[in-house]
Design a protein around this motif. Structure first.
Motif, PDB file in Angstrom:
ATOM      1  N   TYR A 505       0.733  -1.121  -0.141  1.00  0.00           N
ATOM      2  CA  TYR A 505      -0.040   0.235  -0.129  1.00  0.00           C
ATOM      3  C   TYR A 505       0.796   1.184   0.061  1.00  0.00           C
ATOM      4  O   TYR A 505       1.982   1.398   0.720  1.00  0.00           O
ATOM      5  CB  TYR A 505      -0.941   0.206   1.325  1.00  0.00           C
ATOM      6  N   GLU A 510      -3.908   5.560   0.079  1.00  0.00           N
ATOM      7  CA  GLU A 510      -4.817   4.948   0.607  1.00  0.00           C
ATOM      8  C   GLU A 510      -5.625   5.532   1.746  1.00  0.00           C
ATOM      9  O   GLU A 510      -6.811   5.260   1.922  1.00  0.00           O
ATOM     10  CB  GLU A 510      -4.191   3.456   1.170  1.00  0.00           C
ATOM     11  N   SER A 511      -4.901   6.392   2.378  1.00  0.00           N
ATOM     12  CA  SER A 511      -5.543   7.236   3.500  1.00  0.00           C
ATOM     13  C   SER A 511      -6.638   7.969   2.822  1.00  0.00           C
ATOM     14  O   SER A 511      -7.808   8.255   3.386  1.00  0.00           O
ATOM     15  CB  SER A 511      -4.427   7.933   4.408  1.00  0.00           C
ATOM     16  N   MET A 514      -9.700   6.225   1.501  1.00  0.00           N
ATOM     17  CA  MET A 514     -10.532   5.754   2.621  1.00  0.00           C
ATOM     18  C   MET A 514     -11.309   6.826   3.237  1.00  0.00           C
ATOM     19  O   MET A 514     -12.466   6.507   3.559  1.00  0.00           O
ATOM     20  CB  MET A 514      -9.692   4.625   3.431  1.00  0.00           C
ATOM     21  N   HIS A 585      -9.013   1.019  15.238  1.00  0.00           N
ATOM     22  CA  HIS A 585      -7.765   0.493  14.588  1.00  0.00           C
ATOM     23  C   HIS A 585      -8.213  -0.902  13.802  1.00  0.00           C
ATOM     24  O   HIS A 585      -9.076  -1.835  14.398  1.00  0.00           O
ATOM     25  CB  HIS A 585      -6.802   0.058  15.532  1.00  0.00           C
ATOM     26  N   VAL A 589      -7.518  -2.680   4.908  1.00  0.00           N
ATOM     27  CA  VAL A 589      -7.666  -1.250   4.320  1.00  0.00           C
ATOM     28  C   VAL A 589      -9.006  -1.762   3.542  1.00  0.00           C
ATOM     29  O   VAL A 589      -9.152  -2.122   2.449  1.00  0.00           O
ATOM     30  CB  VAL A 589      -6.776  -0.747   3.245  1.00  0.00           C
ATOM     31  N   SER A 594     -14.935  -1.467   7.363  1.00  0.00           N
ATOM     32  CA  SER A 594     -14.556  -0.899   8.790  1.00  0.00           C
ATOM     33  C   SER A 594     -15.848  -0.029   9.209  1.00  0.00           C
ATOM     34  O   SER A 594     -16.105  -0.072  10.602  1.00  0.00           O
ATOM     35  CB  SER A 594     -13.414   0.278   8.256  1.00  0.00           C
ATOM     36  N   VAL A 621      -8.243   9.271   8.603  1.00  0.00           N
ATOM     37  CA  VAL A 621      -7.764   8.019   8.345  1.00  0.00           C
ATOM     38  C   VAL A 621      -6.337   8.336   8.016  1.00  0.00           C
ATOM     39  O   VAL A 621      -5.795   8.950   7.308  1.00  0.00           O
ATOM     40  CB  VAL A 621      -8.414   7.346   6.910  1.00  0.00           C
ATOM     41  N   CYS A 622      -5.650   7.487   8.727  1.00  0.00           N
ATOM     42  CA  CYS A 622      -3.990   7.160   8.693  1.00  0.00           C
ATOM     43  C   CYS A 622      -3.673   5.584   8.632  1.00  0.00           C
ATOM     44  O   CYS A 622      -4.133   4.876   9.449  1.00  0.00           O
ATOM     45  CB  CYS A 622      -3.302   7.701   9.700  1.00  0.00           C
ATOM     46  N   VAL A 623      -3.315   5.351   7.350  1.00  0.00           N
ATOM     47  CA  VAL A 623      -2.882   4.011   6.926  1.00  0.00           C
ATOM     48  C   VAL A 623      -1.398   3.904   7.061  1.00  0.00           C
ATOM     49  O   VAL A 623      -0.784   4.695   6.360  1.00  0.00           O
ATOM     50  CB  VAL A 623      -3.148   3.672   5.590  1.00  0.00           C
ATOM     51  N   VAL A 631      -0.933  -4.090   7.559  1.00  0.00           N
ATOM     52  CA  VAL A 631      -1.127  -2.702   7.351  1.00  0.00           C
ATOM     53  C   VAL A 631      -2.044  -2.401   8.575  1.00  0.00           C
ATOM     54  O   VAL A 631      -2.759  -3.178   9.283  1.00  0.00           O
ATOM     55  CB  VAL A 631      -2.003  -2.491   6.274  1.00  0.00           C
ATOM     56  N   THR A 633      -4.435   0.305  10.018  1.00  0.00           N
ATOM     57  CA  THR A 633      -5.383   1.462   9.838  1.00  0.00           C
ATOM     58  C   THR A 633      -5.873   1.856  10.802  1.00  0.00           C
ATOM     59  O   THR A 633      -6.640   1.403  11.514  1.00  0.00           O
ATOM     60  CB  THR A 633      -6.205   1.057   8.512  1.00  0.00           C
TER      61      THR A 633
END
Length: 645
Positions: A505, A510-511, A514, A585, A589, A594, A621-623, A631, A633
């Motif tokens: 990722y 991705e952050s 999402m 958490h 992803v 989620s 969102v922090c990936v 990962v 998330t």
């Protein structure tokens, strides 16, 4: 200096002559003609090999031959989607390489019980993973079907590490006993992965082929209790480039038979040794029979292997910077204990490291062995512990022992938590009753790594009172290093440690993706309750500080950055407003999955369905990508509002 037509012709002849000398065309022609082949057939075969190897393409690019010559080629320039790509851009004619071309899959059935894919959802896919001599490859995901369209070319290096500049001859190739490990993984629409098959493929049979290639139908068998049931067939072709001399089939058969016999003898001698060792262990104290001391464990193919063989030092390159970050990575691999079909009981299954990494899931023993391998790679004195935790359920974790002071640290592979272990003593006397330990472990039966195995022979096997002076024969019964190394040599195929691969990722992409999806879902969720939605971008941005602090704390075990976040909230939230937030958490992803999980929480629902005056919501969102498919998330939902009296 410009090339003239005469110079180009001379260089072309030299390049072709050099290539033909490498593939030993004279010997090949003589052998084929002696076998009854016509000269025309042999010429066509050689021309086909030139096309397949990409040699003609290289000449065209090197000498800037115009497009008219390209149109004269037998094969079209554009790739036919119904045929696999035959050339590989990384072919090097100065080295021996193994080209594995996967054509298609047949008779796959694992997808038949899947739920129909809903519109807008990603269908389940198959991914084929290969591991060979420290190299790893992965196919593109292919939609599940009876005949999955798996079409990939994998170029495997055959050269030994100390002979990279030397062309291996056929005798040296025959001595390379490594097998190709093929792992098939299925990925569900919700991003869950499942290990479908794990097979070892012998490549050396291609050395007896007059054409230097061999087509195979590899039957992929199930795993665990289903290891005798076929899950599908993969059609592939193996080619050695450049083609070496041809060996008679009986020579290869004799070599494989000799290796199998040698390994069987080593296994037999080790079994004799372990039986005697076990008798001696029980003679020390009859109660030892109830301790969790395991010498063998079954892998995904139901092959009994010594437990020491599941651990080998593993270096992570620059993918993981320190042991604590490595512990965090291992904890993000999904925990999964396989169930027996037809019953609700769980079964123990230790997977090979490549299968664990490919599927991104495994049992607790797999997590512990992987973490111990990485810690050994960092130079720590690490061992896997087998014992029980609270409620007496079997468990595995990792222990590291300091070289000088003997400091003992427990590492929990499922959570990345660390615990300092000290026996509860005062002036050398054990406290009775002892203080409540902070760790969850109750008993320890044995510890092991790739070189050592120790069984606990102390009066009590409780972890609280355990002394980890492993060299004290009155406390621990050890196996000889020679006995362990005889069956745990890295030369054994399933002992080869595959390297870790880069994260799949991109954190920023991705952050952002999402976060946008979750904003839409929040708006729809509130709209269903008759509420309008307005987002505060500045507040969303501030939440990054909190999420970063949470991930750092998971790695280091220490809080970090909370003071700055509190100050920013105090400064940014208007007077008279209330601020509420809900962090969570996930080890994947997937925005839809989620959101379905978070709205089950009453605390989160209170945030998302906030009512009041001047209501503003925030989503961040922090990936955090880790090697392989692991990962972390972090998601935080927040709101600020002015209460209505």
């Amino acid at each position: 200096m410009q090339r003239t037509e005469g110079n180009i012709e001379h260089e072309l002849k030299g390049a072709i002559k050099s290539y033909l000398s490498q593939v030993d065309v004279d010997a090949r022609l003589q052998q084929a003609l002696a076998g009854g082949y016509t000269k025309a057939a042999v010429e066509n075969d050689l021309l086909g090999d030139l096309e397949q190897s990409g040699f003609i393409d290289e000449l065209i690019d090197e000498f800037n031959i115009n497009s008219d010559m390209k149109r004269r080629k037998k094969l079209p320039e554009t790739r036919d989607e119904n045929k696999p790509s035959v050339a590989h851009p990384n072919i090097n004619y100065l080295r021996r390489q193994l080209l594995v071309q996967v054509h298609t899959g047949k008779a796959f059935t694992s997808h038949l019980l899947d739920q129909p894919t809903l519109p807008g959802h990603t269908p389940p896919t198959y991914t084929l993973h290969l591991s060979f001599r420290g190299q790893r490859f992965r196919s593109q995901p292919t939609p599940c079907s009876d005949e999955p369209n798996i079409r990939e070319s994998f170029l495997l290096e055959l050269h030994l590490n100390d002979n990279k500049d030397k062309m291996l001859d056929v005798t040296e190739l025959l001595s390379i006993g490594d097998k190709i490990h093929m792992v098939l993984v299925k990925t569900d629409p919700n991003s869950d992965t499942h290990l479908i098959s794990s097979q070892y493929l012998e490549y050396r049979t291609v050395l007896s082929s007059p054409t230097g290639k061999r087509s195979l139908s590899v039957e992929m068998m199930g795993i665990g209790t289903e290891s005798s049931i076929s899950v599908g067939i993969i059609e592939l072709t193996m080619s050695i480039i450049p083609q070496p001399d041809v060996l008679p089939p009986e020579v290869i058969e004799e070599q494989l038979k000799m290796e199998k016999s040698y390994q069987a003898e080593r296994d037999r001698l080790f079994l004799v040794y372990t039986k005697q060792w076990w008798r001696e262990f029980l003679q020390i104290r009859p109660l030892h029979s109830s301790r969790l001391v395991k010498l063998y464990a079954q892998d995904e193919n139901q092959v009994n292997r010594p437990v020491c063989s599941y651990v080998q030092p593993l270096r992570c390159g620059r993918l993981l910077e320190n042991p604590r970050q490595a512990a965090r990575f291992v904890s993000l691999i999904k925990y999964n204990k396989p169930a027996v079909v037809g019953s609700g009981e769980r079964t123990e299954q230790w997977c090979s490291l490549h299968s664990l990494l490919a599927a991104n899931r495994g049992d607790v023993e797999n997590h512990a062995c992987l973490l111990a391998s990485i810690l050994l790679g960092y130079g720590l004195n690490a061992y896997v512990c087998l014992g029980t935790k609270n409620k007496s359920s079997p468990h595995a974790w990792v222990v590291t022992i300091g070289p000088e002071d003997g400091a003992v640290t427990f590492w929990e592979s499922l959570s990345s938590n660390r615990y300092i272990h000290k026996a509860p003593t005062v002036n050398g006397m054990l406290l009775n009753p002892p203080p409540t330990p902070k760790h969850p472990y109750r008993t320890v039966g044995c510890v092991f790594n790739h070189k050592s195995f120790y069984a606990n022979v102390q009066t009590s096997d409780e972890v609280t009172f355990a002394d980890f002076d492993l060299e004290n024969t009155g406390l621990w019964k050890s196996m000889t290093t020679d006995a362990i190394s005889s069956v745990c040599s890295p030369s054994v195929s399933w002992m080869a440690m595959p390297p870790l691969q880069r994260p799949l990722y991109d954190a920023s992409t991705e952050s952002n993706k999402m976060e946008i999806e979750l904003r839409h879902m929040v708006s729809e969720y509130r709209e269903g309750e008759g509420l309008s939605t307005a987002f505060d971008d500045q507040c969303s941005y501030m939440l990054s500080m909190a999420l970063s602090a949470y991930e750092t704390e998971r790695i280091t075990g220490q809080p970090f950055g909370n003071e700055e976040f509190s100050q920013s909230v105090t400064y940014s939230i208007p007077e008279g407003h209330t601020f509420k937030a809900y962090p969570i958490h996930f080890p994947y992803v997937n925005a839809r999955r989620s959101f379905a999980a978070v709205i089950k929480s009453k605390t989160c629902s209170d945030v998302l369905l906030c009512r009041g005056d001047h209501v503003k919501l925030a989503v961040r969102v922090c990936v955090y990508p880790y090697p392989e498919s692991a990962v972390a998330t972090w998601i935080m939902f927040a709101c600020r509002y002015q209460s209505i009296m």
